[in-house]
Design a protein around this motif. Structure first.
Motif, mmCIF file in Angstrom:
data_model
loop_
_atom_site.group_PDB
_atom_site.id
_atom_site.type_symbol
_atom_site.label_atom_id
_atom_site.label_comp_id
_atom_site.label_asym_id
_atom_site.label_seq_id
_atom_site.Cartn_x
_atom_site.Cartn_y
_atom_site.Cartn_z
ATOM 1 N N ARG A 10 70.916 47.280 -44.086
ATOM 2 C CA ARG A 10 69.730 47.728 -44.813
ATOM 3 C C ARG A 10 68.952 46.529 -45.349
ATOM 4 N NH1 ARG A 10 69.783 52.420 -49.448
ATOM 5 N NH2 ARG A 10 70.832 50.827 -50.680
ATOM 6 N N GLU A 11 69.674 45.523 -45.828
ATOM 7 C CA GLU A 11 69.003 44.309 -46.310
ATOM 8 C C GLU A 11 68.315 43.569 -45.169
ATOM 9 O OE1 GLU A 11 72.086 42.167 -48.258
ATOM 10 O OE2 GLU A 11 72.130 43.491 -50.007
ATOM 11 N N ALA A 12 68.946 43.557 -43.990
ATOM 12 C CA ALA A 12 68.337 42.896 -42.831
ATOM 13 C C ALA A 12 67.050 43.603 -42.423
ATOM 14 C CB ALA A 12 69.321 42.868 -41.660
ATOM 15 N N LEU A 13 67.042 44.925 -42.508
ATOM 16 C CA LEU A 13 65.816 45.671 -42.228
ATOM 17 C C LEU A 13 64.746 45.313 -43.252
ATOM 18 C CD1 LEU A 13 64.176 47.836 -40.753
ATOM 19 C CD2 LEU A 13 65.291 49.558 -42.202
ATOM 20 N N GLY A 14 65.138 45.155 -44.506
ATOM 21 C CA GLY A 14 64.186 44.761 -45.541
ATOM 22 C C GLY A 14 63.569 43.404 -45.280
ATOM 23 N N VAL A 15 64.382 42.465 -44.804
ATOM 24 C CA VAL A 15 63.867 41.132 -44.453
ATOM 25 C C VAL A 15 62.826 41.241 -43.351
ATOM 26 C CG1 VAL A 15 64.475 38.915 -43.423
ATOM 27 C CG2 VAL A 15 65.924 39.900 -45.217
ATOM 28 N N ARG A 16 63.108 42.090 -42.383
ATOM 29 C CA ARG A 16 62.159 42.265 -41.276
ATOM 30 C C ARG A 16 60.862 42.899 -41.761
ATOM 31 N NH1 ARG A 16 59.288 40.587 -37.502
ATOM 32 N NH2 ARG A 16 59.010 41.894 -35.644
ATOM 33 N N LEU A 17 60.956 43.849 -42.676
ATOM 34 C CA LEU A 17 59.749 44.458 -43.233
ATOM 35 C C LEU A 17 58.911 43.416 -43.976
ATOM 36 C CD1 LEU A 17 61.197 47.822 -44.612
ATOM 37 C CD2 LEU A 17 59.796 47.511 -42.567
ATOM 38 N N ARG A 18 59.578 42.547 -44.706
ATOM 39 C CA ARG A 18 58.864 41.497 -45.429
ATOM 40 C C ARG A 18 58.155 40.558 -44.449
ATOM 41 N NH1 ARG A 18 62.881 39.460 -47.849
ATOM 42 N NH2 ARG A 18 62.801 40.888 -49.626
ATOM 43 N N GLU A 19 58.840 40.228 -43.351
ATOM 44 C CA GLU A 19 58.230 39.362 -42.342
ATOM 45 C C GLU A 19 56.947 39.981 -41.801
ATOM 46 O OE1 GLU A 19 61.250 38.904 -39.426
ATOM 47 O OE2 GLU A 19 62.356 37.347 -40.521
ATOM 48 N N LEU A 20 56.972 41.272 -41.557
ATOM 49 C CA LEU A 20 55.783 41.946 -41.037
ATOM 50 C C LEU A 20 54.653 41.938 -42.061
ATOM 51 C CD1 LEU A 20 57.438 45.019 -39.256
ATOM 52 C CD2 LEU A 20 56.501 42.969 -38.177
ATOM 53 N N ARG A 21 55.006 42.121 -43.323
ATOM 54 C CA ARG A 21 53.981 42.075 -44.373
ATOM 55 C C ARG A 21 53.371 40.684 -44.485
ATOM 56 N NH1 ARG A 21 54.156 40.473 -49.570
ATOM 57 N NH2 ARG A 21 56.451 40.531 -49.769
ATOM 58 N N MET A 22 54.200 39.661 -44.436
ATOM 59 C CA MET A 22 53.720 38.291 -44.594
ATOM 60 C C MET A 22 52.903 37.818 -43.402
ATOM 61 S SD MET A 22 54.812 37.387 -47.590
ATOM 62 C CE MET A 22 54.785 35.586 -47.631
ATOM 63 N N SER A 23 53.104 38.464 -42.248
ATOM 64 C CA SER A 23 52.368 38.059 -41.043
ATOM 65 C C SER A 23 51.405 39.146 -40.589
ATOM 66 C CB SER A 23 53.347 37.739 -39.917
ATOM 67 O OG SER A 23 54.117 38.891 -39.584
ATOM 68 N N ALA A 24 50.846 39.863 -41.554
ATOM 69 C CA ALA A 24 49.908 40.942 -41.239
ATOM 70 C C ALA A 24 48.746 40.423 -40.401
ATOM 71 C CB ALA A 24 49.382 41.568 -42.529
ATOM 72 N N ARG A 25 48.258 41.244 -39.514
ATOM 73 C CA ARG A 25 47.211 40.836 -38.572
ATOM 74 C C ARG A 25 45.946 40.361 -39.268
ATOM 75 N NH1 ARG A 25 48.323 43.356 -33.517
ATOM 76 N NH2 ARG A 25 50.432 42.622 -33.047
ATOM 77 N N ASP A 26 45.619 40.961 -40.404
ATOM 78 C CA ASP A 26 44.400 40.592 -41.128
ATOM 79 C C ASP A 26 44.680 39.600 -42.254
ATOM 80 O OD1 ASP A 26 42.915 42.296 -39.524
ATOM 81 O OD2 ASP A 26 43.277 44.014 -40.836
ATOM 82 N N GLY A 27 45.807 38.933 -42.164
ATOM 83 C CA GLY A 27 46.158 37.965 -43.200
ATOM 84 C C GLY A 27 47.286 38.473 -44.073
ATOM 85 N N ARG A 28 47.963 37.542 -44.728
ATOM 86 C CA ARG A 28 49.124 37.866 -45.548
ATOM 87 C C ARG A 28 48.789 38.941 -46.585
ATOM 88 N NH1 ARG A 28 50.591 36.123 -50.516
ATOM 89 N NH2 ARG A 28 52.827 36.042 -51.038
ATOM 90 N N LEU A 29 49.670 39.972 -46.649
ATOM 91 C CA LEU A 29 49.494 41.049 -47.617
ATOM 92 C C LEU A 29 50.447 40.851 -48.785
ATOM 93 C CD1 LEU A 29 49.335 44.286 -45.412
ATOM 94 C CD2 LEU A 29 47.505 43.388 -46.853
#
Length: 283
Positions: free
Chosen positions: A9-28
């Motif tokens: 579950r923590e590993a999934l959370g890390v992946r979610l954070r990565e997606l947020r930080m690399s958002a297509r329109d800039g870091r969210l």
């Protein structure tokens, strides 16, 4: 909650954070993502830190909002990977007990040899309709789940047809407490004990009972069911564990074999059932 489950579950959370930080329109920021999704900011934090289990809908919304819709498949696969091992009763019983019984029955149908242990209740595969009805009613009250008692009872009884399939083998251990625990009216328990007595000697069922006075090599805990050498099911108050790793499966099988050393079978098992029946409802 197991360590492996929490780590996943923590590993999934890390992946979610990565997606947020690399958002297509800039870091969210977490606050901005929460605003886009209409969620509270604490929910964002809990998901990213492995403190809350995401739903498939959460993952789809996250992938879309961060501009990574193609990541949904990967996120869903991660979720299914660890939820296949720990299945929350809240989620499993959302549609009632019948679908759960059907899923369990499918595993029994796939299995050639089943080893099971229950310490304080009669196993579902051996229950009468009235005993099962009492169990389902009480658990529906506890879990506040939909009342589909009659459908669940029918599904459980259909599974019992497998007891008469000559290609299968059921090795079942029950604690003597299960013969006496009044989780149902005395007359219902008496009929259930008659049912058990009738199963002693059935060629597909090896029914062992662990007497209250038996010397135990290990203290029995909750029930568990081993399907061939591929799956162990363990029920807890909050979830049902499905364990498919080789080492834990081997441990549960060793546990079952150790418990069997304290059990009695055949005529001795029949005597315990008869003694309990006389206590519950004298003839």
């Amino acid at each position: 909650m197991t360590t492996d489950y929490q780590q996943a579950r923590e590993a999934l959370g890390v992946r979610l954070r990565e997606l947020r930080m690399s958002a297509r329109d800039g870091r969210l920021t977490g606050a901005r993502l929460a605003l886009l999704l209409g969620w509270s900011q604490p929910k964002i934090s809990k998901l990213e830190n492995g403190k809350q289990t995401a739903t498939p809908e959460d993952l789809q919304a996250w992938a879309d909002a961060t501009g990574h819709p193609d990541a949904y498949g990967e996120l869903l696969a991660r979720l299914k990977g660890f939820e296949s091992h720990i299945r929350s009763w809240r989620r499993r019983l959302a549609a009632g007990h019948q679908p759960v019984q059907q899923a369990i029955a499918a595993e029994y149908e796939r299995s050639a040899v089943v080893h099971g242990f229950e310490s304080v209740t009669v196993p579902g595969i051996l229950q009468t309709a009235d005993y099962a009805r009492s169990v389902f009613t009480r658990y529906a009250e506890l879990q506040r789940s939909p009342r589909d008692t009659e459908d669940a009872v029918r599904a459980r009884l259909r599974r019992q047809e497998l007891l008469y399939d000559g290609t299968k083998r059921f090795n079942i251990l029950i604690g003597e407490t299960a013969l006496r625990a009044l989780i149902c009216p005395p007359a219902v328990l008496a009929a259930q004990l008659d049912r058990l007595a009738g199963l002693v000697g059935l060629d597909t069922v090896a029914l062992g009972i662990i007497p209250l006075t038996a010397s135990l090599k290990i203290p029995p805990t909750g029930g568990f069911w081993i399907h061939d050498d591929r799956l162990v099911m363990v029920e807890t108050w909050h979830a049902e564990l499905w364990i498919d790793d080789a080492d834990p499966i081997a441990l549960y099988l060793r546990t079952w074999r150790t418990l069997r050393e304290s059990a009695v079978h055949g005529a001795d098992a029949h005597r315990l059932i008869a003694d309990a029946r006389r206590t519950v409802l004298p003839l």
